[in-house]
Design a protein around this motif. Structure first.
Motif, mmCIF file in Angstrom:
data_model
loop_
_atom_site.group_PDB
_atom_site.id
_atom_site.type_symbol
_atom_site.label_atom_id
_atom_site.label_comp_id
_atom_site.label_asym_id
_atom_site.label_seq_id
_atom_site.Cartn_x
_atom_site.Cartn_y
_atom_site.Cartn_z
ATOM 1 N N TRP A 35 0.863 -1.122 -0.147
ATOM 2 C CA TRP A 35 -0.092 0.001 0.080
ATOM 3 C C TRP A 35 1.018 1.191 0.209
ATOM 4 N N ASN A 76 0.779 4.344 0.381
ATOM 5 C CA ASN A 76 0.896 5.371 1.475
ATOM 6 C C ASN A 76 0.972 5.138 3.002
ATOM 7 N N LEU A 77 0.769 3.807 2.945
ATOM 8 C CA LEU A 77 0.969 3.246 4.213
ATOM 9 C C LEU A 77 2.215 2.752 4.835
ATOM 10 N N GLU A 115 1.581 -2.294 7.686
ATOM 11 C CA GLU A 115 0.192 -2.179 7.698
ATOM 12 C C GLU A 115 -0.171 -2.982 6.246
ATOM 13 N N VAL A 121 -2.485 -6.573 6.195
ATOM 14 C CA VAL A 121 -3.413 -6.666 5.505
ATOM 15 C C VAL A 121 -3.423 -7.986 4.929
ATOM 16 N N ARG A 143 5.888 4.784 -0.011
ATOM 17 C CA ARG A 143 6.531 5.649 -1.125
ATOM 18 C C ARG A 143 7.793 6.535 -0.835
ATOM 19 N N ASN A 157 -7.368 -0.448 5.747
ATOM 20 C CA ASN A 157 -6.427 0.173 4.873
ATOM 21 C C ASN A 157 -6.582 1.315 4.211
ATOM 22 N N MET A 158 -8.053 0.995 3.381
ATOM 23 C CA MET A 158 -8.163 2.133 2.594
ATOM 24 C C MET A 158 -8.662 3.355 3.208
ATOM 25 N N LEU A 176 -7.315 4.146 6.092
ATOM 26 C CA LEU A 176 -6.269 4.624 6.526
ATOM 27 C C LEU A 176 -5.407 5.548 5.416
ATOM 28 N N GLU A 177 -5.553 4.876 4.156
ATOM 29 C CA GLU A 177 -4.768 5.540 2.952
ATOM 30 C C GLU A 177 -5.563 6.807 2.637
ATOM 31 N N ASN A 223 -4.248 9.744 4.612
ATOM 32 C CA ASN A 223 -3.210 10.349 4.245
ATOM 33 C C ASN A 223 -3.166 11.661 3.732
ATOM 34 N N PHE A 224 -4.075 12.033 2.905
ATOM 35 C CA PHE A 224 -3.966 13.076 2.168
ATOM 36 C C PHE A 224 -4.795 14.298 2.915
#
Lengths: 342, 263
Positions: free
Chosen positions: A112, A114-115, A119, A123, A157, B10-11, B13-14, B17-18
């Motif tokens: 993922w 950005n994580l 994490e 998952v 990233r 996770n989605m 959490l992702e 991020n922004f």
């Protein structure tokens, strides 16, 4: 348990590619009638792989390596022929089948973006239903090898390419797959990271008995890792056998690049004949003009010492620069067709 | 189920991020609400109270709540899907022992939930308390919540189908924008359905789009009786079933036809 983990017979995948006509009028014609060309990406490939083997799949760009991998991982449907992996038919049993394999694509990351790395691991642990004990053991194995821990809390990233590759490999084996496919795992990596990746692969294979299939065009990967290799070109198998035999056939070949731009074209042209005269051998030294003043010689060190040829060239020609390399994969394929591996 | 829940998590959490993304989305919504407010005030200025049976606050509520719903259920699933097919990243999803359609759905769900928590709810509160849109605190809130989730499911499956077809047109963004514009207009999200010509309204009511906006807004404002509300939810459920089935068919089609070349 069946000793063979992969059995492919006549595996074939053709793609229909749209051929666009040129120019404005061509674009108009394309609106009404379209030309399709069939590309035989993989064309009747048969091979088998034993459990616990490390197999290298090599070939130049566009040879069909990645398509073969995609047929084996169940992403693509074969046009003809069949393959079974670990008792599954990859495409039709995809969901149950992929729970048993791991895939690493050197060009894409399954983490993922950005994580933090951990994490993604968590998952994947859920997705593959990995028991806690197995998960902990596998992470520990990785921590002992490459100290993965220090990246756990870094967003993907922000990792370097090398760190990302290593994390991707870790992610692909958390669920104890029977088989891992690594598609160009070392692409773009520097020497020290490459060494780490190879160390990991060897350890996985030895400690967990994981079968490993690697595609690469880095011959270093092959020589260091794979006892057996398959050479693919234009969708067909050119060579399938021990790496030792392959190395014996090609290991002593060297390519010698000489910058002779100060010399006239006919002078350079005369070189091949002169070399053949001075160094008589079974397979004559091939000389190729690169077009920019550089000349490439390919020779077999078992028959003629490289240094003698270089000395001869330096004495008789005006050479501005010299580079020496192992034989390129393209030359290997040309020579294979000429029967070098027979 | 836990496997898909992990993806939703996770989605979520992702999406968190922004930060800048969020701030701009909130600002954008804020501007949208104010625009709608002043636009409809101007429309109502010379009307003497009601137009087509709707008072100013009702008309404003329709448009503002619809706008809010749009920002929640529009998760760019079609864009992500079409891009991952054309770039070949779709293979990464196929390497997971999961259903592609469901995986895409739960990824979208994660985004929907983030939007719900961080923009949807605050804006609904803003519309209700700052602009004085009358919303009763009763069973209508439950109906609305269910209906909102249903709207998301319809929207997602339309997106899935558009995503699968769009990549072969090589103009995903164009198709997406057309789809959004058509849906927003025909669902009564831009102009309340009451303002449409008498002859057109029955047609719009049998199209699936009103179920995505008109239904949840109506249920929130609590203008229907309980049996009527339940019926509206059932109609939404019917559309979910229809689009879900279509989504499955497209899902099968795409898996057989997939051609990912290179790398």
């Amino acid at each position: 348990m069946n000793k063979k983990i992969i059995e492919a017979t006549g595996l074939t995948r053709h793609f229909r590619v749209l051929e666009r006509r040129e120019g404005l009028s061509g674009a108009f014609k394309d609106l009404f009638s379209r030309n399709y060309r069939t590309v035989k990406a993989v064309d009747g490939v048969s091979f088998s792989v034993d459990r616990g083997e490390i197999l290298g799949l090599i070939g130049p760009n566009g040879a069909g390596k990645s398509t073969t991998i995609k047929l084996l991982t169940g992403v693509l449907k074969p046009t003809a022929g069949g393959v079974t992996v670990d008792g599954f038919v990859p495409f039709s049993d995809r969901r149950r089948y992929v729970a048993n394999i791991g895939v690493v694509l050197g060009q894409r990351s399954q983490l993922w973006w950005n994580l933090p790395v951990i994490e993604s691991f968590k998952v994947l642990k859920e997705i593959y239903r990995v028991p806690d004990a197995v998960y902990e053991r596998n992470l520990k194995l990785f921590n002992d090898l490459v100290d993965l821990k220090r990246h756990y809390h870094t967003p993907v990233r922000k990792l370097s390419l090398g760190q990302k590759s290593i994390c991707d490999i870790a992610a692909s084996f958390l669920h104890d797959p029977a088989l891992i496919f690594l598609d160009e795992p070392t692409i773009g990596l520097d020497v020290s990271v490459k060494k780490n990746v190879r160390k990991i692969i060897r350890t996985l294979n030895r400690e967990l008995g994981t079968t490993i299939i690697i595609t690469t065009h880095d011959t270093g990967d092959i020589g260091n890792l794979c006892p057996r290799l398959i050479l693919i070109d234009k969708g067909t198998i050119v060579y399938d056998g021990p790496t030792a035999r392959f190395n014996k056939a090609f290991g002593s070949f060297r390519t010698l690049h000489l910058d002779m731009s100060d010399m006239g074209e006919d002078e350079r042209g005369a070189l091949e004949g002169r070399l053949a005269g001075c160094f008589p051998c079974r397979e004559k030294i091939s000389v190729r003009e690169e077009g920019d003043g550089w000349v490439t010689l390919t020779l077999n060190q078992d028959e003629v010492p490289l240094l003698d040829v270089l000395n001869h060239c330096l004495k008789t020609c005006r050479v501005k620069d010299v580079k020496i390399e192992d034989i390129s994969l393209e030359e290997v394929i040309i020579k294979s067709y000429e029967g070098a591996l027979a | 189920m836990r496997r898909y829940a992990a993806i939703v998590r996770n989605m979520f959490l992702e999406s968190l991020n922004f930060r800048a993304d969020f701030i701009f989305m909130v600002l954008g919504n804020l501007v949208g609400v104010f625009l709608a407010y002043y636009l409809w005030r101007a429309v109502y200025a010379g009307s003497g109270g009601t137009l087509h049976g709707l008072g100013f606050l009702q008309a404003f509520a329709y448009v503002a709540v619809s706008g809010c719903i749009f920002t929640m259920i529009e998760t760019w699933a079609e864009w992500d899907l079409a891009m991952s097919i054309s770039r070949g990243d779709i293979v990464l999803r196929l390497h997971l022992p999961l259903d592609l359609h469901l995986t895409t759905l739960v990824e979208s769900l994660g985004i929907f939930l983030t939007r719900l928590v961080f923009t949807g709810v605050p804006f609904l509160l803003l519309i209700i308390f700052a602009f004085g849109v009358p919303v009763a605190a009763g069973i209508n809130l439950i109906f609305f919540t269910v209906s909102l989730f249903f709207s998301f499911l319809i929207s997602f499956n339309i997106d899935f189908i558009v995503g699968v077809t769009a990549f072969s047109f090589e103009s995903v963004l164009g198709l997406k924008l057309i789809k959004d514009a058509v849906i927003l207009f025909l669902s009564g999200a831009v102009i309340p359905l009451a303002f449409f010509p008498e002859a057109l309204r029955p047609v719009l009511m049998v199209l699936p789009f009103q179920a995505m906006y008109y239904t949840p807004v109506n249920l929130l404002l609590g203008e229907k009786s309980i049996p009527e509300s339940v019926l509206m939810l059932l109609i939404q459920a019917g559309w979910i079933a229809a689009f879900m089935t279509a989504g499955r068919l497209f899902h099968r089609k795409i898996l057989g036809k997939l051609t990912v070349s290179g790398g």
